[in-house]
Design a protein around this motif. Structure first.
Motif, PDB file in Angstrom:
ATOM      1  N   LYS A   1       0.823  -1.208   0.000  1.00  0.00           N
ATOM      2  CA  LYS A   1       0.000   0.000   0.000  1.00  0.00           C
ATOM      3  C   LYS A   1       0.857   1.258   0.000  1.00  0.00           C
ATOM      4  O   LYS A   1       0.578   2.223  -0.731  1.00  0.00           O
ATOM      5  CB  LYS A   1      -0.913  -0.003   1.222  1.00  0.00           C
ATOM      6  N   SER A   2       1.918   1.228   0.824  1.00  0.00           N
ATOM      7  CA  SER A   2       2.811   2.387   0.898  1.00  0.00           C
ATOM      8  C   SER A   2       3.510   2.624  -0.434  1.00  0.00           C
ATOM      9  O   SER A   2       3.628   3.773  -0.903  1.00  0.00           O
ATOM     10  CB  SER A   2       3.856   2.154   1.994  1.00  0.00           C
ATOM     11  N   LEU A   3       3.942   1.541  -1.073  1.00  0.00           N
ATOM     12  CA  LEU A   3       4.628   1.650  -2.363  1.00  0.00           C
ATOM     13  C   LEU A   3       3.694   2.218  -3.419  1.00  0.00           C
ATOM     14  O   LEU A   3       4.085   3.078  -4.226  1.00  0.00           O
ATOM     15  CB  LEU A   3       5.132   0.270  -2.789  1.00  0.00           C
TER      16      LEU A   3
ATOM     17  N   THR B   1       0.334   8.351 -12.850  1.00  0.00           N
ATOM     18  CA  THR B   1       0.411   7.888 -14.239  1.00  0.00           C
ATOM     19  C   THR B   1       1.246   6.610 -14.383  1.00  0.00           C
ATOM     20  O   THR B   1       1.309   6.040 -15.469  1.00  0.00           O
ATOM     21  CB  THR B   1       1.034   8.983 -15.128  1.00  0.00           C
ATOM     22  N   ASP B   2       1.846   6.185 -13.282  1.00  0.00           N
ATOM     23  CA  ASP B   2       2.660   4.961 -13.321  1.00  0.00           C
ATOM     24  C   ASP B   2       1.739   3.760 -13.555  1.00  0.00           C
ATOM     25  O   ASP B   2       0.810   3.523 -12.782  1.00  0.00           O
ATOM     26  CB  ASP B   2       3.421   4.794 -12.002  1.00  0.00           C
ATOM     27  N   PRO B   3       1.969   2.984 -14.605  1.00  0.00           N
ATOM     28  CA  PRO B   3       1.083   1.842 -14.907  1.00  0.00           C
ATOM     29  C   PRO B   3       1.091   0.744 -13.833  1.00  0.00           C
ATOM     30  O   PRO B   3       0.179  -0.069 -13.763  1.00  0.00           O
ATOM     31  CB  PRO B   3       1.643   1.311 -16.233  1.00  0.00           C
ATOM     32  N   LEU B   4       2.134   0.764 -13.000  1.00  0.00           N
ATOM     33  CA  LEU B   4       2.215  -0.254 -11.953  1.00  0.00           C
ATOM     34  C   LEU B   4       1.331   0.079 -10.747  1.00  0.00           C
ATOM     35  O   LEU B   4       0.939  -0.808  -9.999  1.00  0.00           O
ATOM     36  CB  LEU B   4       3.678  -0.404 -11.491  1.00  0.00           C
ATOM     37  N   ARG B   5       0.990   1.371 -10.615  1.00  0.00           N
ATOM     38  CA  ARG B   5       0.204   1.787  -9.446  1.00  0.00           C
ATOM     39  C   ARG B   5      -1.149   1.086  -9.370  1.00  0.00           C
ATOM     40  O   ARG B   5      -1.492   0.543  -8.310  1.00  0.00           O
ATOM     41  CB  ARG B   5       0.030   3.303  -9.441  1.00  0.00           C
ATOM     42  N   PRO B   6      -1.946   1.069 -10.429  1.00  0.00           N
ATOM     43  CA  PRO B   6      -3.242   0.381 -10.334  1.00  0.00           C
ATOM     44  C   PRO B   6      -3.104  -1.127 -10.120  1.00  0.00           C
ATOM     45  O   PRO B   6      -3.976  -1.760  -9.515  1.00  0.00           O
ATOM     46  CB  PRO B   6      -3.909   0.693 -11.679  1.00  0.00           C
ATOM     47  N   VAL B   7      -1.980  -1.686 -10.582  1.00  0.00           N
ATOM     48  CA  VAL B   7      -1.745  -3.121 -10.385  1.00  0.00           C
ATOM     49  C   VAL B   7      -1.536  -3.403  -8.899  1.00  0.00           C
ATOM     50  O   VAL B   7      -2.124  -4.340  -8.329  1.00  0.00           O
ATOM     51  CB  VAL B   7      -0.515  -3.597 -11.191  1.00  0.00           C
ATOM     52  N   LEU B   8      -0.689  -2.576  -8.273  1.00  0.00           N
ATOM     53  CA  LEU B   8      -0.426  -2.746  -6.845  1.00  0.00           C
ATOM     54  C   LEU B   8      -1.673  -2.453  -6.004  1.00  0.00           C
ATOM     55  O   LEU B   8      -1.937  -3.136  -5.009  1.00  0.00           O
ATOM     56  CB  LEU B   8       0.722  -1.836  -6.411  1.00  0.00           C
ATOM     57  N   THR B   9      -2.420  -1.435  -6.416  1.00  0.00           N
ATOM     58  CA  THR B   9      -3.637  -1.079  -5.687  1.00  0.00           C
ATOM     59  C   THR B   9      -4.655  -2.215  -5.731  1.00  0.00           C
ATOM     60  O   THR B   9      -5.274  -2.571  -4.723  1.00  0.00           O
ATOM     61  CB  THR B   9      -4.262   0.199  -6.275  1.00  0.00           C
ATOM     62  N   ALA B  10      -4.812  -2.800  -6.905  1.00  0.00           N
ATOM     63  CA  ALA B  10      -5.747  -3.920  -7.064  1.00  0.00           C
ATOM     64  C   ALA B  10      -5.278  -5.127  -6.256  1.00  0.00           C
ATOM     65  O   ALA B  10      -6.090  -5.832  -5.638  1.00  0.00           O
ATOM     66  CB  ALA B  10      -5.874  -4.285  -8.541  1.00  0.00           C
ATOM     67  N   PHE B  11      -3.957  -5.335  -6.276  1.00  0.00           N
ATOM     68  CA  PHE B  11      -3.389  -6.446  -5.507  1.00  0.00           C
ATOM     69  C   PHE B  11      -3.682  -6.255  -4.021  1.00  0.00           C
ATOM     70  O   PHE B  11      -4.122  -7.181  -3.336  1.00  0.00           O
ATOM     71  CB  PHE B  11      -1.876  -6.514  -5.737  1.00  0.00           C
TER      72      PHE B  11
END
Length: 230
Positions: free
Chosen positions: A131-133, A140-150
């Motif tokens: 969550k912190s990461l 706009t980082d494409p990895l952000r929604p991936v981590l958020t969903a995870f």
């Protein structure tokens, strides 16, 4: 790497939580095991009648294994005597060894509620890092929604494990067996029961053989209730 190992941690924790909860549920029901404990207490009080140990209202679970060490002049043990009573008067009670099979598993794997809670804390720590990461990343980082969903998906797993309320269940288990929740040694408790189950199984076979030699009819409730061995 964290995302790759999280599912493994969650799976192991889930299995441990489920096993401990099932074990607690079985012990809380007591069923035939409760009958065994009451019989042991009754026999113990009869033996200690007139002494300061008579009239006891309970005993430590670790004392169950001592039944194999108290012997009569013919070499039989107090456990043999109790098993004989069970076979002749309440054969279905011997089914408790099957009902408590899960306790053998818990003891063998050395599972405890505290181990489960430690695993849950590790899962919470991992989720907090994810969550912190995610929050530190640019939107706009494409990895952000991936981590958020995870995070959102896996947080529900941690919430489900917390819903088991193991600390409360362990406290209730300790109290139901006359133990102080604050001083309750969960691991030793399971071990004492597992050791008793093993000893009971061994002596049960021996006593049945002895009854057969004495040509006493025995109801084999473990196979088919009502079946008589001669």
């Amino acid at each position: 790497k964290m995302m790759l190992t999280f599912d493994e941690k969650a799976e192991r924790a889930g299995e441990a939580f489920g096993t401990i909860r099932a074990g607690i549920d079985v012990l809380m029901k007591q069923d035939h095991f409760g009958t065994i404990l009451r019989l042991v207490l009754e026999v113990g009080n009869q033996m200690n009648s007139g002494t300061r140990h008579g009239g006891a209202t309970g005993f430590l679970m670790s004392n169950l294994t001592l039944l194999q060490n108290i012997k009569a002049t013919d070499g039989s043990t107090l456990l043999d005597y109790i098993i004989r009573l069970i076979i002749l008067k309440s054969p279905e009670t011997a089914l408790f060894t099957t009902e408590l099979q899960i306790i053998r598993e818990i003891s063998k794997k050395n599972l405890t509620a505290q181990c489960c809670l430690t695993s849950l804390q590790e899962i919470d720590d991992d989720l907090a890092k994810v969550k912190s990461l995610a929050t530190q990343m640019n939107e706009t980082d494409p990895l952000r929604p991936v981590l958020t969903a995870f995070y959102e998906k896996k947080a529900s797993i941690a919430a489900r494990l917390k819903s088991f309320k193991l600390p409360e269940k362990i406290a209730a288990l300790a109290a139901s067996y006359g133990e102080s929740p604050a001083e309750f040694d969960e691991s030793e408790f399971y071990k004492s029961i597992a050791d008793f189950l093993r000893g009971f199984d061994e002596h049960h076979v021996r006593v049945r053989q002895r009854l057969k030699e004495e040509e006493i009819e025995v109801v084999d409730a473990s196979v088919d209730e009502g079946k008589v061995e001669t």
